[in-house]
Scaffold this motif. Structure first.
Motif, PDB file in Angstrom:
ATOM      1  N   VAL A   1       0.851  -1.185   0.000  1.00 33.93           N
ATOM      2  CA  VAL A   1       0.000   0.000   0.000  1.00 33.93           C
ATOM      3  C   VAL A   1       0.889   1.238   0.000  1.00 33.93           C
ATOM      4  N   LEU A   2       0.441   2.264  -0.695  1.00 42.53           N
ATOM      5  CA  LEU A   2       1.187   3.521  -0.674  1.00 42.53           C
ATOM      6  C   LEU A   2       1.111   4.136   0.709  1.00 42.53           C
ATOM      7  N   ARG A   3       2.243   4.601   1.207  1.00 46.13           N
ATOM      8  CA  ARG A   3       2.287   5.275   2.515  1.00 46.13           C
ATOM      9  C   ARG A   3       1.300   6.445   2.540  1.00 46.13           C
ATOM     10  N   THR A   4       1.166   7.140   1.417  1.00 43.83           N
ATOM     11  CA  THR A   4       0.296   8.320   1.359  1.00 43.83           C
ATOM     12  C   THR A   4      -1.193   7.974   1.245  1.00 43.83           C
ATOM     13  N   ASN A   5      -1.519   6.705   1.032  1.00 44.91           N
ATOM     14  CA  ASN A   5      -2.924   6.287   0.946  1.00 44.91           C
ATOM     15  C   ASN A   5      -3.404   6.004   2.373  1.00 44.91           C
ATOM     16  N   SER A   6      -3.633   7.083   3.125  1.00 50.97           N
ATOM     17  CA  SER A   6      -3.871   6.945   4.567  1.00 50.97           C
ATOM     18  C   SER A   6      -5.131   6.144   4.897  1.00 50.97           C
ATOM     19  N   ARG A   7      -6.177   6.269   4.079  1.00 52.22           N
ATOM     20  CA  ARG A   7      -7.405   5.490   4.358  1.00 52.22           C
ATOM     21  C   ARG A   7      -7.125   3.993   4.264  1.00 52.22           C
ATOM     22  N   ALA A   8      -6.462   3.589   3.192  1.00 51.96           N
ATOM     23  CA  ALA A   8      -6.170   2.165   3.018  1.00 51.96           C
ATOM     24  C   ALA A   8      -5.177   1.681   4.072  1.00 51.96           C
ATOM     25  N   TYR A   9      -4.135   2.463   4.323  1.00 51.70           N
ATOM     26  CA  TYR A   9      -3.130   2.070   5.314  1.00 51.70           C
ATOM     27  C   TYR A   9      -3.797   1.865   6.687  1.00 51.70           C
ATOM     28  N   SER A  10      -4.645   2.799   7.086  1.00 49.67           N
ATOM     29  CA  SER A  10      -5.343   2.694   8.378  1.00 49.67           C
ATOM     30  C   SER A  10      -6.242   1.468   8.426  1.00 49.67           C
TER      31      SER A  10
END
Length: 154
Positions: free
Chosen positions: A122-131
C-alpha cells in the motif's frame, strides 16, 4: 433512525467485471493508488483468459447493492502465503466502510485456502487504506519507494 442494509456479494470475476475494471483502472487516481501500470484491452483479455489455468491467482468481483463496485483477489499464491489486493472502483462508494467488508471477506477466503499468511503493498500516502489494513491486523514490514509491505498471520 433508519439503518440501510447494504448487500455485499463477492462473486466470480466475469467478462462484465473485466469491462468495468478496464474503466476503473484507467482512472488516473485509481491507477496511482493501486500501482497499476498501463493497461490495454488486449493485455486485460490475455490476463482474463489465463485465469482458469492459474493456481497462483484468485480474483473476484465485488457487488454492492447489486451493482458492480470493485474487484479483489489474492495473487502470488504459494503453499503458505499470498498477496491480498482489492479496490472499490466506483468512487461514489469510497469512504463508506466498504473496504473493511471486502478485506474481512478476503481474509476469510485466504483461511479457507489454508494459507498461513497474507501480505499486501500500500502507498504510505494512501492513509485510508493504510489505516484500514492496520485496523485489520496487518503489520508493517518494509517500505520501499513510498510503498509499504504489510503482513498478517492467519
Amino acid at each position: 433512525s433508519i439503518f440501510r442494509v447494504v448487500k455485499y456479494k463477492i462473486i466470480p470475476f466475469d467478462a462484465e467485471f473485466l469491462k468495468c475494471s478496464y474503466k476503473w483502472l484507467r482512472d488516473p487516481e485509481i491507477a496511482f493508488l493501486t500501482g497499476t501500470g498501463e493497461i490495454t484491452r488486449e493485455s486485460q483479455l490475455v490476463f482474463f483468459n489465463s485465469l482458469p489455468n492459474r493456481k497462483d491467482y484468485k480474483i473476484w468481483g465485488v457487488n454492492i447493492d447489486n451493482e458492480r463496485a470493485g474487484a479483489a483477489g489474492i495473487k502470488n499464491i504459494d503453499s503458505l502465503t499470498g498477496e491480498y489486493w482489492g479496490y472499490i472502483g466506483n468512487k461514489s462508494l469510497w469512504g463508506k466502510g466498504h473496504g473493511s467488508v471486502l478485506c474481512r471477506e478476503l481474509i476469510a477466503r485466504a483461511r479457507k485456502m489454508e494459507l498461513h499468511s497474507l501480505y499486501l503493498k500500500v502507498l504510505r500516502t494512501n492513509s485510508r487504506a493504510y489505516s484500514l489494513y492496520a485496523k485489520m491486523g496487518f503489520e508493517e514490514e518494509v517500505e520501499k519507494n513510498g510503498w509499504v509491505k504489510m503482513s498478517l498471520a492467519l
